[in-house]
Write a protein that holds these residues in place. Structure first.
Motif, mmCIF file in Angstrom:
data_model
loop_
_atom_site.group_PDB
_atom_site.id
_atom_site.type_symbol
_atom_site.label_atom_id
_atom_site.label_comp_id
_atom_site.label_asym_id
_atom_site.label_seq_id
_atom_site.Cartn_x
_atom_site.Cartn_y
_atom_site.Cartn_z
ATOM 1 N N ILE A 20 5.637 -11.451 8.058
ATOM 2 C CA ILE A 20 4.370 -10.738 8.216
ATOM 3 C C ILE A 20 4.409 -9.851 9.460
ATOM 4 C CG2 ILE A 20 1.907 -11.050 8.773
ATOM 5 C CD1 ILE A 20 2.049 -13.558 6.860
ATOM 6 N N ASP A 21 4.915 -10.380 10.571
ATOM 7 C CA ASP A 21 5.031 -9.587 11.803
ATOM 8 C C ASP A 21 5.908 -8.358 11.564
ATOM 9 O OD1 ASP A 21 3.400 -11.349 13.158
ATOM 10 O OD2 ASP A 21 5.044 -12.370 14.204
ATOM 11 N N ASP A 31 -1.332 -4.393 8.736
ATOM 12 C CA ASP A 31 -2.153 -5.176 9.666
ATOM 13 C C ASP A 31 -3.510 -5.499 9.036
ATOM 14 O OD1 ASP A 31 -2.699 -2.425 9.758
ATOM 15 O OD2 ASP A 31 -3.445 -2.515 11.807
ATOM 16 N N GLU A 32 -4.000 -4.627 8.141
ATOM 17 C CA GLU A 32 -5.257 -4.887 7.434
ATOM 18 C C GLU A 32 -5.078 -5.951 6.351
ATOM 19 O OE1 GLU A 32 -8.374 -3.590 8.021
ATOM 20 O OE2 GLU A 32 -7.449 -2.778 9.827
ATOM 21 N N ARG A 36 -4.802 -12.683 8.692
ATOM 22 C CA ARG A 36 -4.439 -14.053 9.069
ATOM 23 C C ARG A 36 -2.932 -14.185 8.934
ATOM 24 N NH1 ARG A 36 -6.451 -16.946 4.878
ATOM 25 N NH2 ARG A 36 -5.252 -18.715 5.607
ATOM 26 N N ARG A 37 -2.291 -14.755 9.939
ATOM 27 C CA ARG A 37 -0.846 -14.892 9.897
ATOM 28 C C ARG A 37 -0.423 -16.305 9.512
ATOM 29 N NH1 ARG A 37 0.636 -14.189 15.087
ATOM 30 N NH2 ARG A 37 2.836 -14.074 14.610
ATOM 31 N N TYR A 57 5.027 -12.687 -2.533
ATOM 32 C CA TYR A 57 3.683 -12.741 -3.105
ATOM 33 C C TYR A 57 2.693 -13.269 -2.080
ATOM 34 C CZ TYR A 57 5.681 -12.495 -7.848
ATOM 35 O OH TYR A 57 6.328 -12.119 -8.986
ATOM 36 N N LEU A 58 1.502 -12.698 -2.104
ATOM 37 C CA LEU A 58 0.369 -13.199 -1.329
ATOM 38 C C LEU A 58 -0.679 -13.591 -2.360
ATOM 39 C CD1 LEU A 58 -1.148 -13.604 1.362
ATOM 40 C CD2 LEU A 58 -1.911 -11.232 1.161
ATOM 41 N N GLN A 59 -0.938 -14.866 -2.489
ATOM 42 C CA GLN A 59 -1.917 -15.385 -3.457
ATOM 43 C C GLN A 59 -1.672 -14.812 -4.857
ATOM 44 O OE1 GLN A 59 -5.253 -13.961 -1.319
ATOM 45 N NE2 GLN A 59 -5.296 -15.689 0.089
#
Length: 172
Positions: A20-21, A31-32, A36-37, A57-59
């Motif tokens: 993510i960073d 960043d939007e 949450r990291r 994947y994110l969710q």
């Protein structure tokens, strides 16, 4: 028909945070997306030539691709869904089919340039009619020279490519 089995698993929180960073530092607008990291991303490993690419994947939504060479880009559908502020080139309708089949974007096929980019930047390719993102590529020259003869964008991800098909297969 041979069904390829893809490897799918979750990253640890530490691995997710590192990715993510990296995404935040390399891709505009991430960043939007990752406010949450402390989340665990899921990974789909996709065989690509003699190597493996990873779709993150994110969710349950494909959001990032990491190529075998380490390059990190957004997944094609994520660009519009997440409203990422990535520079775009608008191509004429005659260029859509070749680009959607993997062809690079040539200067004469570009109708308009939205945003500024330099060689090496990620650029979204959209069609002139409905402005849908049909490919993502790497700029070969700056936005000021985009319409000149020759290759402007090297196509690295398009609808129907191996990564796209792998995600479609996984989603059923």
């Amino acid at each position: 028909m041979i069904r390829i089995k893809f490897k799918k698993y979750f990253l640890t929180l530490k691995e997710s945070r590192q990715l993510i960073d990296r995404a935040i530092s390399e891709i505009p607008g991430m960043d939007e997306v990752f406010q949450r990291r402390k989340i665990s991303l899921q990974v789909l490993e996709v065989p690509l030539r003699d190597d493996v690419a990873k779709v993150y994947y994110l969710q349950d939504t494909p959001i990032l691709i990491e190529f075998p060479d380490g390059r990190l880009i957004p997944f094609l559908t994520a660009v519009e869904k997440l409203k990422l502020p990535i520079p775009r080139v608008v191509v004429d309708l005659g260029a859509v089919k070749p680009i959607a089949s993997g062809a690079d974007v040539m200067g004469p096929g570009i109708k308009d340039v939205e945003g500024k980019f330099n060689p090496g930047d990620i650029v979204a390719v959209v069609d002139e009619k409905i402005k849908a993102v049909i490919a993502l590529g790497i700029a070969q020259r700056s936005s000021d020279e985009a319409k000149e003869r020759g290759k402007t964008i090297k196509n690295i991800h398009h609808a129907g490519d191996a990564l796209w098909r792998a995600v479609a297969t996984e989603m059923g």
